[in-house]
Scaffold this motif. Structure first.
Motif, mmCIF file in Angstrom:
data_model
loop_
_atom_site.group_PDB
_atom_site.id
_atom_site.type_symbol
_atom_site.label_atom_id
_atom_site.label_comp_id
_atom_site.label_asym_id
_atom_site.label_seq_id
_atom_site.Cartn_x
_atom_site.Cartn_y
_atom_site.Cartn_z
ATOM 1 N N ASN A 61 42.937 102.937 1.185
ATOM 2 C CA ASN A 61 42.948 102.311 2.131
ATOM 3 C C ASN A 61 42.109 102.957 3.067
ATOM 4 O O ASN A 61 42.565 104.083 3.711
ATOM 5 C CB ASN A 61 44.397 101.394 2.586
ATOM 6 C CG ASN A 61 45.721 100.708 2.115
ATOM 7 O OD1 ASN A 61 44.955 99.829 1.653
ATOM 8 N ND2 ASN A 61 46.021 100.853 1.556
ATOM 9 N N ALA A 63 42.875 102.190 6.888
ATOM 10 C CA ALA A 63 43.881 101.499 7.396
ATOM 11 C C ALA A 63 44.346 101.944 8.939
ATOM 12 O O ALA A 63 44.427 103.500 8.981
ATOM 13 C CB ALA A 63 44.806 100.208 6.817
ATOM 14 N N THR A 81 50.168 98.627 7.341
ATOM 15 C CA THR A 81 48.933 99.328 7.324
ATOM 16 C C THR A 81 48.255 97.466 8.140
ATOM 17 O O THR A 81 48.747 96.712 7.336
ATOM 18 C CB THR A 81 48.436 100.249 7.083
ATOM 19 O OG1 THR A 81 47.778 99.243 5.645
ATOM 20 C CG2 THR A 81 49.342 100.853 6.795
ATOM 21 N N ARG A 82 47.372 97.832 8.245
ATOM 22 C CA ARG A 82 45.847 96.669 9.085
ATOM 23 C C ARG A 82 44.768 97.394 8.609
ATOM 24 O O ARG A 82 44.600 98.964 9.010
ATOM 25 C CB ARG A 82 46.633 96.075 10.219
ATOM 26 C CG ARG A 82 45.943 96.591 11.665
ATOM 27 C CD ARG A 82 45.978 96.118 12.647
ATOM 28 N NE ARG A 82 46.064 97.704 14.191
ATOM 29 C CZ ARG A 82 45.502 97.666 14.480
ATOM 30 N NH1 ARG A 82 43.813 97.368 13.907
ATOM 31 N NH2 ARG A 82 44.319 98.418 15.126
ATOM 32 N N PRO A 83 43.872 96.858 7.994
ATOM 33 C CA PRO A 83 41.975 97.272 7.984
ATOM 34 C C PRO A 83 41.866 98.154 9.255
ATOM 35 O O PRO A 83 42.141 96.935 10.802
ATOM 36 C CB PRO A 83 41.973 96.037 7.068
ATOM 37 C CG PRO A 83 43.091 94.921 7.362
ATOM 38 C CD PRO A 83 43.483 95.686 7.677
ATOM 39 N N ASP A 84 41.157 99.536 8.919
ATOM 40 C CA ASP A 84 40.819 99.448 10.540
ATOM 41 C C ASP A 84 39.286 98.654 10.224
ATOM 42 O O ASP A 84 38.199 99.319 9.671
ATOM 43 C CB ASP A 84 40.922 101.218 9.970
ATOM 44 C CG ASP A 84 39.712 101.783 11.212
ATOM 45 O OD1 ASP A 84 39.142 101.630 12.200
ATOM 46 O OD2 ASP A 84 40.332 103.410 11.568
ATOM 47 N N GLN A 89 35.881 97.995 3.931
ATOM 48 C CA GLN A 89 37.304 97.890 3.234
ATOM 49 C C GLN A 89 36.734 97.470 2.176
ATOM 50 O O GLN A 89 35.654 97.039 1.222
ATOM 51 C CB GLN A 89 38.115 96.929 3.859
ATOM 52 C CG GLN A 89 38.431 97.016 5.219
ATOM 53 C CD GLN A 89 39.534 98.201 5.338
ATOM 54 O OE1 GLN A 89 39.982 98.004 4.471
ATOM 55 N NE2 GLN A 89 38.965 98.905 6.418
ATOM 56 N N TYR A 127 39.798 88.039 4.538
ATOM 57 C CA TYR A 127 38.914 88.580 4.704
ATOM 58 C C TYR A 127 37.968 88.336 5.889
ATOM 59 O O TYR A 127 37.711 88.732 6.765
ATOM 60 C CB TYR A 127 38.004 88.255 3.095
ATOM 61 C CG TYR A 127 36.720 89.483 3.574
ATOM 62 C CD1 TYR A 127 36.465 90.243 3.490
ATOM 63 C CD2 TYR A 127 35.872 88.374 3.841
ATOM 64 C CE1 TYR A 127 35.304 90.743 2.373
ATOM 65 C CE2 TYR A 127 34.454 88.761 3.559
ATOM 66 C CZ TYR A 127 34.077 90.297 3.289
ATOM 67 O OH TYR A 127 32.795 90.197 3.322
ATOM 68 N N LEU A 130 39.222 88.974 9.069
ATOM 69 C CA LEU A 130 38.609 90.446 9.368
ATOM 70 C C LEU A 130 36.992 90.435 9.193
ATOM 71 O O LEU A 130 36.656 90.868 11.099
ATOM 72 C CB LEU A 130 38.679 91.848 8.371
ATOM 73 C CG LEU A 130 38.921 93.106 8.775
ATOM 74 C CD1 LEU A 130 39.629 93.386 9.839
ATOM 75 C CD2 LEU A 130 38.631 93.772 6.845
ATOM 76 N N GLN A 168 29.965 92.877 5.354
ATOM 77 C CA GLN A 168 30.963 93.798 6.439
ATOM 78 C C GLN A 168 29.593 94.690 7.474
ATOM 79 O O GLN A 168 30.744 94.912 8.155
ATOM 80 C CB GLN A 168 32.027 94.931 5.706
ATOM 81 C CG GLN A 168 32.782 93.988 4.732
ATOM 82 C CD GLN A 168 34.146 94.761 4.305
ATOM 83 O OE1 GLN A 168 34.569 96.263 5.003
ATOM 84 N NE2 GLN A 168 33.854 95.322 3.048
#
Length: 216
Positions: A61, A63, A81-84, A89, A127, A130, A168
């Motif tokens: 992760n 995150a 957590t949440r994606p950084d 990712q 996805y 984000l 991304q």
């Protein structure tokens, strides 16, 4: 032949094969691995300034912890957590908790399973949430790469497709205030070709790519 002789022969055979296949063979294989393939045998661990930051073989992760009332949020004993957004990712993980290298597994659901359908739909929505705002013209489900929607066989794959990385890259460049060309160049640098030149598809090493971003 008496039963006693049969028992003695059986015990001798068990002892010999235990020593041969249970002791000698593993020691030889381990020794060869440590001498000829030391990095691979030890998990291809990656260190930065003497600190362990991950493995080239296991996804992880990237995150940030979710806070509620000023405290980290936990659910069933697991940190939420949440994606950084600053980092690339990896693909969705099929383990519990996510990217658990001690429990690699895959979801044994068929393509017609409603569980599979819901999981893939959730991964696609996450996805898009984000990356969608950064992608030119907007991001739709039809444009989401397969590896961003579904888990891998092991559930902990460390790399992503080139198409996934390119999408991304728009987010990473925007959040880090970097030229898109700079980020795309790093994606190209850390793209791994097909095995033996023809097996599989090119993929991007997410850990090495993120470390390179931090070095900028």
């Amino acid at each position: 032949m008496t039963i006693r002789k049969e028992l003695v022969r059986s015990l001798v055979a068990m002892l010999v094969f235990t020593l041969l296949l249970g002791v000698a063979y593993p020691l030889v294989v381990t020794g060869i691995g440590q001498l000829a393939f030391r990095s691979q045998a030890n998990g291809e661990l990656v260190h930065v300034h003497g600190r362990l930051v991950g493995s080239k073989l296991i996804g992880q992760n990237f995150a940030l912890p979710v806070y509620r009332h000023g405290k980290p949020l936990y659910q069933h004993g697991v940190l939420v957590t949440r994606p950084d957004p600053r980092y690339f990712q990896t693909r969705p993980s099929g383990t519990t908790p996510a990217d658990n290298d001690a429990a690699t597994s895959f979801a044994n659901y068929g393509p017609n399973s409603t569980v599979t359908e819901k999981a893939i739909a959730a991964n696609i929505a996450a996805y898009i949430a984000l990356n969608g705002r950064y992608y030119p013209g907007g991001l739709t489900a039809a444009k989401v790469p397969v590896d961003a929607a579904d888990t891998s066989a092991s559930g902990v794959d460390p790399d992503i497709s080139v198409a996934n990385a390119r999408i991304q890259a728009y987010r990473v460049a925007a959040v880090r205030h970097l030229p898109l060309g700079t980020v795309d160049a790093l994606v190209a640098k850390y793209t791994i070709g097909r095995s033996l030149g023809f097996l599989g598809e090119p993929s991007v090493d997410v850990l090495e790519l993120n470390l390179a971003l931090d070095r900028l």
